[in-house]
Each structure stands twice: as C-alpha cells, then as structure tokens.
Enzyme design. Sequence first.
Site, PDB file in Angstrom:
ATOM      1  N   GLY A 167       4.753   1.504   4.823  1.00 18.52           N
ATOM      2  CA  GLY A 167       6.095   2.089   4.747  1.00 18.52           C
ATOM      3  C   GLY A 167       7.147   1.182   4.140  1.00 18.52           C
ATOM      4  N   GLU A 170      -5.729  -4.737  10.397  1.00 22.93           N
ATOM      5  CA  GLU A 170      -4.732  -3.700  10.646  1.00 22.93           C
ATOM      6  C   GLU A 170      -5.102  -2.945  11.921  1.00 22.93           C
ATOM      7  OE1 GLU A 170      -2.633  -2.578   6.714  1.00 22.93           O
ATOM      8  OE2 GLU A 170      -4.385  -1.308   6.926  1.00 22.93           O
ATOM      9  N   SER A 180       2.919  -1.670  10.568  1.00 19.01           N
ATOM     10  CA  SER A 180       4.360  -1.722  10.857  1.00 19.01           C
ATOM     11  C   SER A 180       4.970  -3.094  10.596  1.00 19.01           C
ATOM     12  CB  SER A 180       4.646  -1.253  12.289  1.00 19.01           C
ATOM     13  OG  SER A 180       4.251   0.104  12.444  1.00 19.01           O
ATOM     14  N   GLU A 189      -7.340   4.778   7.387  1.00 22.03           N
ATOM     15  CA  GLU A 189      -7.131   6.202   7.058  1.00 22.03           C
ATOM     16  C   GLU A 189      -8.327   6.761   6.293  1.00 22.03           C
ATOM     17  OE1 GLU A 189      -3.284   5.615   5.220  1.00 22.03           O
ATOM     18  OE2 GLU A 189      -2.492   5.056   7.188  1.00 22.03           O
ATOM     19  N   ASN A 215       0.869  -1.176   0.000  1.00 19.39           N
ATOM     20  CA  ASN A 215       0.000   0.000   0.000  1.00 19.39           C
ATOM     21  C   ASN A 215       0.911   1.232   0.000  1.00 19.39           C
ATOM     22  OD1 ASN A 215      -1.844   2.019   0.450  1.00 19.39           O
ATOM     23  ND2 ASN A 215      -2.444   1.343   2.503  1.00 19.39           N
ATOM     24  N   TRP A 216       1.055   1.832  -1.174  1.00 20.13           N
ATOM     25  CA  TRP A 216       1.963   2.981  -1.287  1.00 20.13           C
ATOM     26  C   TRP A 216       1.388   4.240  -0.645  1.00 20.13           C
ATOM     27  CZ3 TRP A 216       4.002   3.015  -7.088  1.00 20.13           C
ATOM     28  CH2 TRP A 216       4.791   1.866  -7.292  1.00 20.13           C
ATOM     29  N   LYS A 217       0.099   4.238  -0.345  1.00 20.33           N
ATOM     30  CA  LYS A 217      -0.576   5.434   0.188  1.00 20.33           C
ATOM     31  C   LYS A 217      -0.294   6.637  -0.726  1.00 20.33           C
ATOM     32  CE  LYS A 217      -0.455   3.302   4.665  1.00 20.33           C
ATOM     33  NZ  LYS A 217      -0.483   3.415   6.106  1.00 20.33           N
ATOM     34  N   GLY A 243       1.884   2.600  10.841  1.00 23.08           N
ATOM     35  CA  GLY A 243       2.824   3.712  10.685  1.00 23.08           C
ATOM     36  C   GLY A 243       3.440   4.169  12.001  1.00 23.08           C
ATOM     37  N   HIS A 298      -9.791   1.053   4.384  1.00 20.38           N
ATOM     38  CA  HIS A 298      -8.556   1.334   5.135  1.00 20.38           C
ATOM     39  C   HIS A 298      -8.866   2.312   6.264  1.00 20.38           C
ATOM     40  CE1 HIS A 298      -4.556   2.639   6.195  1.00 20.38           C
ATOM     41  NE2 HIS A 298      -4.120   1.526   5.634  1.00 20.38           N
TER      42      HIS A 298
HETATM   43  P1  PGA Z   1       2.418   0.586   7.677  1.00 21.68           P
HETATM   44  O1  PGA Z   1       0.997   0.728   6.961  1.00 21.68           O
HETATM   45  O2  PGA Z   1       3.017  -0.726   7.176  1.00 21.68           O
HETATM   46  O3  PGA Z   1       3.196   1.769   7.226  1.00 21.68           O
HETATM   47  O4  PGA Z   1       2.169   0.555   9.143  1.00 21.68           O
HETATM   48  C1  PGA Z   1       0.179  -0.396   6.724  1.00 21.68           C
HETATM   49  C2  PGA Z   1      -1.140   0.054   6.126  1.00 21.68           C
HETATM   50  O5  PGA Z   1      -1.690   1.064   6.583  1.00 21.68           O
HETATM   51  O6  PGA Z   1      -1.670  -0.580   5.199  1.00 21.68           O
END
Ligand code: PGA
Length: 255
Positions: free
Chosen positions: A237, A169, A215, A99, A9-11, A175, A97
């Site tokens: 990340g 998640e 993470s 976010e 997931n590049w966001k 993150g 997600h």
């Molecule tokens: P992260 O994000 O690996 O940077 O914690 C995972 C995600 O939100 O899909």
Amino acid sequence: MRKKIVAANWKMNLTIEEGKTLVENLLNQLPELNESKQVVIAPSYVHLAQTTQLLDEYEHIHVAAQNVSSEAAGAFTGEVSAAMLRSAGVPYAIIGHSERRQYFNESDSMLAKKIDLALANNLRVIFCCGEPLEVRDAERQNEYVANQIAAALYHLDATQLQQIIVAYEPIWAIGTGRTASSQQAQDMHAHIRHTLAGKYGASVADNMTILYGGSCNDKNAPELFACPDVDGGLIGGASLKAETFLPIIQAMLAK
Ligand code: PGA
C-alpha cells in the site's frame, strides 16, 4: 556487506497513466542509491515495458514482475514465462507471495518450479514466506517459515541461493495495518538467517538480503529497518504514492 533493498509491490493497482506519473514522481525526488542500496519496483505485467523504459538510465533501481509461470512455454493461456520477462529486460521476479499462494493455490512444488525457471533465465527472485495468524497464535511460526523455505529453496545450491532475496511477510500483517513489532520482525529474520546458515553455511546466510513486508510504511520503516537482520522491505500500500514510498527509501538508506 549484504545488499539493502526496498521493493514496491503495486499488486493489481494503477492504470498505465497512473503508473507513469508515480515512477516520474519517484525519479524526480529519488535520493542517491548505490550498488549496496537499491530499489525495486514490481508493477503488473502491462506496466513492465513502460517502467523498464522510464528506469532505463538509473543503475540502482530495477523493475520486477509480481509473478512468473511455473511452465517454460506452450499452451498456458494467460501465463507469462521467465524467458519472456528476461527478453523484456526484467531482472527480478517476486515468487510465492501469500496472495498467490492463497487465491491461486500456488503450492510449494509449483513455487520450486517457478524459482528454477526464473534462475535458469537469469532472473533474481524475491521469494516470499510468512505465517497465517493461527500459526502465529499457536507460536509455531518458526517451524512454519522454515518449512516454507526448505520446500522452495533447499534444492538450490549455494550459488543459486545467492540469486534469491527472501521477503518475510506475516500474512496477518499484509494490508491489515497491523505490523509485526520490530522485535517480532528481528526474531523471525534472525531465525531465517540461522535456518539458511544450517543448510548453506554462515557466510552464505550472512550475505542473504532478507526483507520485511506487511503494513510497512513511512512511519514504522525506520524502526523496522534498524533491526540488524532486516535488510529493507517489500512494500504494498505505501508504495503507491511517492510521498509515502520515498521516506521508506530514505529509511533504508539511513541503515
Ligand atoms: P502491504 O503489502 O504493505 O500493503 O501490507 C505488502 C505485500 O503484500 O507485499
């Protein structure tokens, strides 16, 4: 045997040029994948055409959108529909997600609409769920995640459910550098599978791919993926560099 998947997931990261370089670096060193061990890459919308083209000859690495509209078509400025994604050759979409839920107020009913449109347009869905820290601290995470799953998925029949990949998640791990322990991940994944078995039966639940995200990196992926109910990961990340993402793919292949 259920599929094992590592999804990137590049966001909201990487320019077109940076995205191209990353995909090329991954492909240069990509280990052998197969029907039951696959990779998914979810860049932002502007990357989708380029990434689809770069992955064209690779059968077991797929592109995903990070989001999809809850509306089919029309006057919804800035939105991208499931039909558009399908017509662009995109086979997967991430939906729900944390976010999106948190910063864009995506409700359970909106997520259910997105899932229906995605499935109606032959997109497979990576459905995200997971609890915030205060719920974990109050030890109510099992009930919370079961409710998220019921609200977004329980209107689907068993055939439709098979187009869904669940990504657990925990919000407190995204993150933050704070990963769920492998025991916490295994406990929740087993709970999710048990919950789905209660609604759809054990054989359907047994075939569901359930990913861990939050993470997850090249260091902790081997231990997390070794858990019996963890079928791979959704990686933020650590998916932005080939040198950290490739070992995560290797950890999934070793499972
Ligand atoms: P992260 O994000 O690996 O940077 O914690 C995972 C995600 O939100 O899909």
